[in-house]
Design a protein around this motif. Structure first.
Motif, short mmCIF file in Angstrom:
data_model
loop_
_atom_site.label_atom_id
_atom_site.label_comp_id
_atom_site.label_asym_id
_atom_site.label_seq_id
_atom_site.Cartn_x
_atom_site.Cartn_y
_atom_site.Cartn_z
N MET A 95 25.32 48.42 23.59
CA MET A 95 26.43 47.51 23.77
C MET A 95 27.49 47.81 22.73
O MET A 95 27.20 47.96 21.56
N THR A 96 28.75 47.89 23.17
CA THR A 96 29.86 48.08 22.26
C THR A 96 30.64 46.78 22.17
O THR A 96 30.60 45.95 23.09
N THR A 97 31.37 46.64 21.07
CA THR A 97 32.15 45.41 20.93
C THR A 97 33.27 45.34 21.96
O THR A 97 33.75 44.26 22.27
N SER A 98 33.65 46.48 22.54
CA SER A 98 34.67 46.44 23.59
C SER A 98 34.15 45.76 24.85
O SER A 98 34.93 45.34 25.70
N ALA A 99 32.83 45.64 24.97
CA ALA A 99 32.23 44.95 26.12
C ALA A 99 32.18 43.44 25.91
O ALA A 99 31.74 42.71 26.78
N ILE A 100 32.64 42.97 24.76
CA ILE A 100 32.62 41.54 24.43
C ILE A 100 33.95 40.91 24.81
O ILE A 100 35.01 41.43 24.49
N THR A 101 33.88 39.77 25.49
CA THR A 101 35.08 39.00 25.78
C THR A 101 34.97 37.64 25.10
O THR A 101 33.87 37.11 24.93
N ILE A 102 36.11 37.11 24.70
CA ILE A 102 36.16 35.80 24.06
C ILE A 102 36.70 34.81 25.08
O ILE A 102 37.72 35.06 25.72
N GLN A 103 35.98 33.70 25.23
CA GLN A 103 36.39 32.68 26.18
C GLN A 103 36.23 31.31 25.54
O GLN A 103 35.21 31.05 24.89
N GLU A 104 37.22 30.46 25.74
CA GLU A 104 37.06 29.08 25.31
C GLU A 104 36.05 28.41 26.23
O GLU A 104 36.00 28.69 27.42
N ILE A 105 35.26 27.55 25.66
CA ILE A 105 34.25 26.79 26.40
C ILE A 105 34.73 25.35 26.37
O ILE A 105 34.72 24.71 25.32
N THR A 106 35.20 24.86 27.51
CA THR A 106 35.92 23.59 27.50
C THR A 106 35.18 22.41 28.12
O THR A 106 35.49 21.27 27.82
N ALA A 107 34.21 22.68 28.96
CA ALA A 107 33.52 21.60 29.66
C ALA A 107 32.17 21.33 29.01
O ALA A 107 31.49 22.25 28.56
N LEU A 108 31.79 20.07 28.98
CA LEU A 108 30.52 19.68 28.38
C LEU A 108 29.34 20.46 28.96
O LEU A 108 28.51 20.94 28.18
N PRO A 109 29.21 20.64 30.27
CA PRO A 109 28.06 21.40 30.78
C PRO A 109 28.00 22.83 30.24
O PRO A 109 26.92 23.33 29.94
N GLN A 110 29.16 23.48 30.08
CA GLN A 110 29.19 24.83 29.51
C GLN A 110 28.74 24.81 28.05
O GLN A 110 28.06 25.72 27.59
N MET A 111 29.16 23.78 27.32
CA MET A 111 28.75 23.65 25.92
C MET A 111 27.25 23.41 25.82
O MET A 111 26.57 24.01 24.99
N LEU A 112 26.75 22.55 26.68
CA LEU A 112 25.32 22.25 26.66
C LEU A 112 24.48 23.49 26.97
O LEU A 112 23.38 23.64 26.44
N ALA A 113 25.02 24.38 27.80
CA ALA A 113 24.30 25.60 28.14
C ALA A 113 24.10 26.52 26.94
O ALA A 113 23.29 27.45 26.99
N GLN A 114 24.81 26.25 25.84
CA GLN A 114 24.69 27.07 24.63
C GLN A 114 23.73 26.48 23.61
O GLN A 114 23.65 26.93 22.47
N HIS A 115 22.96 25.50 24.01
CA HIS A 115 22.01 24.85 23.09
C HIS A 115 21.10 25.86 22.40
O HIS A 115 20.80 25.74 21.22
N HIS A 116 20.68 26.88 23.13
CA HIS A 116 19.78 27.88 22.54
C HIS A 116 20.42 28.57 21.33
O HIS A 116 19.71 28.92 20.37
N LEU A 117 21.71 28.78 21.34
CA LEU A 117 22.39 29.38 20.18
C LEU A 117 22.48 28.39 19.03
O LEU A 117 22.24 28.75 17.87
N ILE A 118 22.81 27.16 19.34
CA ILE A 118 22.90 26.12 18.30
C ILE A 118 21.54 25.97 17.61
O ILE A 118 21.47 25.78 16.40
N GLN A 119 20.47 26.08 18.37
CA GLN A 119 19.13 25.97 17.77
C GLN A 119 18.83 27.11 16.80
O GLN A 119 18.03 26.93 15.89
N GLN A 120 19.45 28.26 16.97
CA GLN A 120 19.24 29.35 16.01
C GLN A 120 19.81 29.00 14.64
O GLN A 120 19.31 29.45 13.63
N LEU A 121 20.85 28.18 14.63
CA LEU A 121 21.44 27.73 13.37
C LEU A 121 20.81 26.44 12.89
O LEU A 121 20.64 26.22 11.69
N ASN A 122 20.45 25.59 13.83
CA ASN A 122 19.87 24.27 13.55
C ASN A 122 18.58 24.13 14.37
O ASN A 122 18.59 23.50 15.43
N PRO A 123 17.47 24.67 13.89
CA PRO A 123 16.24 24.72 14.69
C PRO A 123 15.71 23.36 15.14
O PRO A 123 15.04 23.28 16.17
#
Length: 144
Positions: free
Chosen positions: A1-29
């Protein structure tokens, strides 16, 4: 994977934010899904925003942020819960997210970027120093 394959997107809706719980748990287990949802529901009415770094459809890095003003800093963008998935670290994704947040701060005419980092997270400290952050003071907490 190259960084050129990375896109940045705002996450604006609560369901989209909730879908990232697994990442938040890596910081806050200990962050349960229910607690994460409860806190987001309290934060969103106060202009909490979120941005993600995506490899295809998969969010591999994440940061919340706020724009506000304080007497000591002027208008600022505060980075909150900045995390890159463990399997994607040291691949430049944090830099891409940090650069996006820096540009977002400029877009909002902020004078400063600020964040809190856990005192025990030395890897994060090294990253923030590389990104040009300095230690301005201490952040104190007292349970109520």
């Amino acid at each position: 994977m190259t960084t050129s394959a990375i896109t940045i997107q705002e996450i604006t809706a609560l369901p989209q934010m909730l879908a990232q719980h697994h990442l938040i748990q890596q910081l806050n287990p200990d962050m349960t899904f229910a607690r994460y949802q409860e806190l987001l529901e309290q934060m969103l009415p106060h202009n909490y925003r979120m941005v993600g770094a995506f490899a295809g459809e998969t969010c591999v890095g994440l940061s919340g942020y706020w724009v506000s003003t304080k007497l000591y800093s002027g208008k600022y963008l505060e980075i909150d819960n900045f995390v890159v998935d463990e399997t994607y670290r040291a691949k430049g994704i944090g830099k891409i997210l940090s650069d996006w947040l820096h540009q977002e701060a400029k877009r909002h005419n902020c004078q400063t970027l600020m964040l809190d980092a856990y005192a025990t997270n030395s890897a994060a400290h090294r990253f923030y120093f590389r990104e040009g952050f300095i230690i301005k003071g201490y952040h104190f907490l007292k349970s109520v």
